[in-house]
Design a protein around this motif. Structure first.
Motif, PDB file in Angstrom:
ATOM      1  N   ARG A   1     -32.491 -15.786  19.672  1.00 42.80           N
ATOM      2  CA  ARG A   1     -31.680 -14.888  20.483  1.00 42.80           C
ATOM      3  C   ARG A   1     -30.279 -15.472  20.668  1.00 42.80           C
TER       4      ARG A   1
ATOM      5  N   MET B   1     -31.911 -19.303  31.573  1.00 45.37           N
ATOM      6  CA  MET B   1     -32.868 -18.788  30.594  1.00 45.37           C
ATOM      7  C   MET B   1     -33.978 -18.002  31.279  1.00 45.37           C
ATOM      8  N   TYR B   2     -34.452 -18.495  32.400  1.00 47.99           N
ATOM      9  CA  TYR B   2     -35.568 -17.864  33.111  1.00 47.99           C
ATOM     10  C   TYR B   2     -35.145 -16.540  33.761  1.00 47.99           C
TER      11      TYR B   2
ATOM     12  N   PHE C   1     -31.832 -21.118  21.248  1.00 48.13           N
ATOM     13  CA  PHE C   1     -32.632 -20.355  22.202  1.00 48.13           C
ATOM     14  C   PHE C   1     -33.509 -19.375  21.439  1.00 48.13           C
TER      15      PHE C   1
ATOM     16  N   ARG D   1     -39.973 -18.308  26.751  1.00 49.40           N
ATOM     17  CA  ARG D   1     -38.601 -18.585  26.314  1.00 49.40           C
ATOM     18  C   ARG D   1     -38.432 -20.086  26.172  1.00 49.40           C
TER      19      ARG D   1
ATOM     20  N   LYS E   1     -43.905 -14.415  24.422  1.00 49.23           N
ATOM     21  CA  LYS E   1     -42.748 -14.117  25.271  1.00 49.23           C
ATOM     22  C   LYS E   1     -42.253 -15.323  26.068  1.00 49.23           C
TER      23      LYS E   1
ATOM     24  N   ALA F   1     -40.569 -20.466  30.914  1.00 47.47           N
ATOM     25  CA  ALA F   1     -39.367 -20.944  30.215  1.00 47.47           C
ATOM     26  C   ALA F   1     -39.487 -22.460  30.065  1.00 47.47           C
TER      27      ALA F   1
ATOM     28  N   PHE G   1     -32.034 -14.018  30.655  1.00 46.94           N
ATOM     29  CA  PHE G   1     -32.361 -13.551  29.320  1.00 46.94           C
ATOM     30  C   PHE G   1     -33.601 -12.660  29.403  1.00 46.94           C
TER      31      PHE G   1
ATOM     32  N   ASP H   1     -35.628 -23.323  25.085  1.00 48.20           N
ATOM     33  CA  ASP H   1     -34.272 -23.809  24.810  1.00 48.20           C
ATOM     34  C   ASP H   1     -34.382 -25.209  24.229  1.00 48.20           C
TER      35      ASP H   1
ATOM     36  N   VAL I   1     -37.353 -16.791  21.697  1.00 47.54           N
ATOM     37  CA  VAL I   1     -38.494 -16.226  22.415  1.00 47.54           C
ATOM     38  C   VAL I   1     -39.705 -16.351  21.502  1.00 47.54           C
TER      39      VAL I   1
END
Length: 323
Positions: free
Chosen positions: A50, A101-102, A69, A77, A75, A120, A105, A79, A71
């Motif tokens: 992403r 991020m949490y 970054f 996420r 789902k 995340a 996004f 980094d 997913v």
């Protein structure tokens, strides 16, 4: 055939080229699973890259950009950060990136249930030592400090500290340690071949890195980035030394004042001075360890530390971070 020049895989430009491209997402996916110890049904099987830039909610809010970054298939996420500069704030920096991020996004919309929030994970790969424990890989979550109860799986922050790498036979390395060996870049050609055999995705990462370095434009950008990193770290170490010397001067002044005021307590004063001297020596040793870990030459370390070269060489020979 043109020879491939030496390079450092922790260069953040090179890192994003290798680990942030769709055509090489199998490398990134394997690295994530190996770092997190995911196997079998627990392993991630796919990821989608992403946009790495998060837009602040208000004009005066802090902006930011993640290195890699993605997913994952459930789902979650994630980094992946390659941190080459020690800004002395990695704990808060990583928490800030994790929060963005949490929350932002693909976050919640009006009326959504909080149960829709997905975990995340921030994996921070550091070119420098940061945490107090000797182990190179550390995982943090949200726990009750008394009962050790884990409140949620949604928050996870991991740190891989490259200078804490310790060489060992490839066949004795676990999955995470093989990636650490790749980033530490201290193996010879034969060992690298063995490493690529043990984890084929590391071999693919090496091939991608070689292709990047052999590109004239990319290599020029790589060298410019390395120069900026070197300049920053050199200035940082010099500033640390200046602050250290200032602290010593202040300590000596305080010691003389104490000596005048407490002249009758010579025995106690002698003990205090011995303690101060030991403290100064320990601080200098820690500074030298940091310099060795950052790859600074012994000549420059001797200049900053004021140690004789014989003492420095003996100290470096006993330190596993001397390379």
């Amino acid at each position: 055939m043109k020879k491939i020049p030496p390079y450092d895989p922790t260069n953040d430009l090179l890192f994003k080229f290798v680990f942030g491209r769709e055509e090489r997402k199998h490398i990134t996916l394997t690295c994530i699973n190996d770092m997190l110890g995911r196997t079998g049904k627990n392993a991630f099987v796919d990821l989608s890259f992403r946009n790495t830039e998060f837009v602040p909610a208000k004009a005066d809010d802090k902006q930011g950009r993640l290195d890699v970054f993605a997913v994952l298939n459930d789902k979650t996420r994630i980094d992946l950060e390659m941190q080459v500069f020690n800004h002395m704030n990695m704990d808060r920096r990583s928490l800030f990136y994790w929060a963005q991020m949490y929350l932002h996004f693909e976050g919640l919309k009006s009326g959504d249930n909080y149960l829709r929030m997905k975990p995340a994970i921030a994996i921070n790969i550091l070119r420098y030592s940061f945490l107090p424990q000797p182990e190179p890989f550390s995982r943090y979550g949200l726990y009750n400090p008394e009962t050790k109860h884990k409140l949620t799986d949604d928050l996870e922050m991991d740190f891989l500290e490259i200078p804490k790498y310790r060489n060992k036979p490839i066949k004795e390395m676990n999955r995470m340690e093989r990636w650490l060996a790749y980033f530490a870049n201290k193996l010879d050609a034969t060992e690298k071949e063995e490493l690529a055999m043990a984890t084929p995705e590391i071999g693919d990462a090496i091939e991608a890195s070689n292709a990047f370095i052999m590109d004239e434009t990319a290599y020029r950008q790589y060298l410019q980035r390395e120069s900026a990193i070197w300049d920053y770290n050199t200035d940082l170490l010099a500033n640390r030394q200046l602050a250290h010397e200032k602290g010593l001067a202040e300590g000596r002044a305080e010691g003389r004042a104490e000596g005048r005021e407490e002249g009758r307590e010579e025995g106690r004063e002698e003990g205090r001075e011995e303690g101060r001297e030991e403290g100064r020596e320990e601080r200098t040793k820690e500074m030298v360890r940091d310099m060795l870990g950052d790859g600074m030459s012994l000549e420059k370390i001797a200049k900053f530390s004021k140690w004789p070269m014989e003492k420095l060489q003996a100290f470096a020979a006993k330190e596993p971070l001397k390379k």
